[in-house]
Each structure stands twice: as structure tokens, then as C-alpha cells.
Design an enzyme around this catalytic site. Structure first.
Site, PDB file in Angstrom:
ATOM      1  N   ARG A 137       2.604   6.235   0.498  1.00 42.69           N
ATOM      2  CA  ARG A 137       1.571   5.431  -0.169  1.00 42.69           C
ATOM      3  C   ARG A 137       1.941   3.951  -0.189  1.00 42.69           C
ATOM      4  NH1 ARG A 137       2.262   6.818  -5.139  1.00 42.69           N
ATOM      5  NH2 ARG A 137       0.595   5.490  -5.949  1.00 42.69           N
ATOM      6  N   LYS A 138       2.954   3.561   0.578  1.00 43.67           N
ATOM      7  CA  LYS A 138       3.332   2.144   0.660  1.00 43.67           C
ATOM      8  C   LYS A 138       2.406   1.456   1.664  1.00 43.67           C
ATOM      9  CE  LYS A 138       8.098   3.045  -0.676  1.00 43.67           C
ATOM     10  NZ  LYS A 138       9.511   3.109  -0.269  1.00 43.67           N
ATOM     11  N   THR A 139       1.174   1.289   1.219  1.00 42.63           N
ATOM     12  CA  THR A 139       0.122   0.740   2.070  1.00 42.63           C
ATOM     13  C   THR A 139      -0.461  -0.516   1.428  1.00 42.63           C
ATOM     14  OG1 THR A 139      -1.465   2.205   0.974  1.00 42.63           O
ATOM     15  CG2 THR A 139      -0.502   2.992   3.033  1.00 42.63           C
TER      16      THR A 139
END
Length: 286
Positions: A137-139
Site C-alpha cells: 500500500r506504499k502508493t
């Protein structure tokens, strides 16, 4: 390739509408002032750097959302390799429409192609193993759909999309709650009470936590920032009773060694937060 399930018509419409409003607001005044309203023109998407191309389908949707009369002739599809000098597609239609959508199309394609290229490179190092490469989820906020889509185009596997489609009890959850055992029990009680069917993953930092998570009965155990020797011991301890995922500080150079421990998955935030944009241009065809 088939669109991932999260790339819905509704999500695309919302993203494109918001992005165009951000860029154009009350008008593309440079274009409106210099380009005749009825001028029809053609442009080409020029590849200026070797890559795995991504965002082609999205580009076509952007063009046609802005102006339904625009026509796109595609030569290189999503997921296909492209070389310097290649033409990925031609777009034909209103010159005003081409100019007003140019930057949004390029921003998306350059970013998505960078992610797809990096993912393809990393994933190729796992060939011959059972281990799958996952994103995280490191977006970029409001661009997650496109970034995860690019990972899929590059041959990677998407992890959970957000906080709602899988439970992941991370170190902070455990530290705030008090124990893995208690947190997992509460998570299961919550799912039952709310009639939800979600997988539960627990992040573990050492072999003692692995053992506790295993006894708690979870779907997947994350081995976070563990050394390779501890990973091997953890995989042996788990012995196929649930899925295993290696995460935390994973680099390209480590992939084969980590996969050799027998983990089912390797997740890497670098796929989305550290990919370099690919050089692409939309050039007028005279």
C-alpha cells in the site's frame, strides 16, 4: 491483458474527471487561444527509453473520455516490451483535445511504465521458484489504482488493495493491543459479528511471534525484516499450515536468496515508491 477487478469503469471515470479538473480547471487557455476549434490533427506516442509499456489502455480511455471522437491506433500493448524510437500508438482527432489531454496521458504512462518495467525486472529473478512478487500500500494517494495496475502489467501480483479487503495485523496493532493471540481472537470475533469473510495476516518480527501467530490460526504470516536464516527456520516451523510472506527492506539483489527460503510471497514497497519514470513523448505528426 484483462483489467484487474479494481479497475472499474466507475473508478476510472472518477480518477479521470478529478485529474482533468486539476489540470484544466476553467480552460486550457494556451490551446484555446492558439488552436482553431475545428482543426483536426494527429500525434504519436514516442518511446524514448527501453521499457515494459503500461498505461496504453488508460491513455485510450482518457482520450475518449475527454473527446469521444478521438481515434487511437495501438501498436504496442500494455505489458509488451518497447524500444527507443518505437511508436506505441497514434491518436487522431481535435488538435485541441490532443493538446489538453497530452500531459495527463504522459504523466500516467511514464509512471505506470516505470513501475511495470521495475516489476518485470524483479519478477524475472523469481522464475523457477514458487514465490510470487507482491506490491504494497506504499502508493501515491489517489493514484493507487494506476500504480497497482502497472504492477500487474509488469507481471507482479497485487497484495490487498486497501484496508477493507484483507486484515493485516501489523506491529503497531500488536503493540497497541498487547499480544498477537488477543489481536487475532478479536479480529476473528469482529469478522463473525459483522458477517465478513476476510483473510487475516499477522506481521511477525521474530520466531517467538511466528510461533504465537501460528497457534492463533491465521491465513498468512509475514516475516518482517528477518534475516535469511530466521526466514528458513520460520518456513520450516510453519510447515505449510498457512501462507508465508517475506517483507521489509527487500532489494533486487536479495530476491533469489529470499525465495530460496521457501516463502510463498515476497512483498516490496520499492515496486511503487522507487520506480523511475520512463521517458515518453507525445509528438505532433506534421
Amino acid at each position: 491483458m484483462k483489467r484487474p477487478a479494481y479497475v472499474t469503469d466507475k473508478a476510472l471515470k472518477q480518477f479521470i474527471k478529478s485529474a482533468l479538473e486539476e489540470d484544466i480547471h476553467d480552460g486550457d487557455h494556451s490551446t484555446l487561444s492558439t488552436i482553431p476549434e475545428n482543426l483536426e490533427q494527429k500525434a504519436k506516442l514516442l518511446v524514448k527509453e527501453d521499457c515494459i509499456l503500461a498505461g496504453v489502455e488508460l491513455a485510450e480511455i482518457i482520450f475518449k473520455t475527454f473527446d469521444k471522437n478521438m481515434k487511437v491506433e495501438v501498436f504496442i500493448k500494455d505489458g509488451e516490451p518497447a524500444k527507443v524510437g518505437d511508436i506505441a500508438f497514434y491518436v487522431t482527432g481535435s488538435a485541441r483535445s490532443i493538446l489538453s489531454t497530452e500531459r495527463l496521458v504522459l504523466n500516467c504512462m511514464q509512471r505506470m511504465s516505470g513501475i511495470a518495467t521495475l516489476t518485470h525486472d524483479w519478477d524475472s529473478r523469481l522464475l523457477g521458484t514458487k514465490t510470487k512478487l507482491l506490491d504494497t500500500r506504499k502508493t501515491t494517494p489517489n493514484f493507487r489504482m494506476c500504480e497497482k495496475w502497472a504492477v500487474a502489467v509488469g507481471g507482479g501480483t497485487n497484495h490487498r488493495y486497501g484496508l477493507y479487503d484483507m486484515m493485516m495485523l501489523k506491529d503497531n496493532h500488536i503493540d497497541y493491543n498487547g499480544s498477537i493471540t488477543n489481536a487475532v481472537k478479536m479480529a476473528k470475533d469482529y469478522l463473525k459479528a459483522n458477517k465478513k469473510k476476510l483473510k487475516i495476516e499477522v506481521e511477525t518480527r521474530n520466531l517467538q511471534e511466528v510461533e504465537e501467530a501460528l497457534k492463533s490460526g491465521v491465513d498468512r504470516i509475514m516475516l518482517d525484516n528477518m534475516g535469511v536464516d530466521d526466514m528458513k527456520k520460520a518456513v520450516k516451523l510453519i510447515n505449510g499450515k498457512c501462507e508465508t510472506e517475506a517483507s521489509g527492506g527487500i532489494t533486487r539483489e536479495m530476491l533469489k536468496e529470499v525465495a530460496a527460503t521457501g516463502v510463498d510471497f515476497i512483498s516490496a514497497g520499492a515496486l511503487t515508491h522507487s520506480a523511475k519514470n520512463i521517458d515518453l513523448s507525445l509528438k505532433a505528426v506534421k
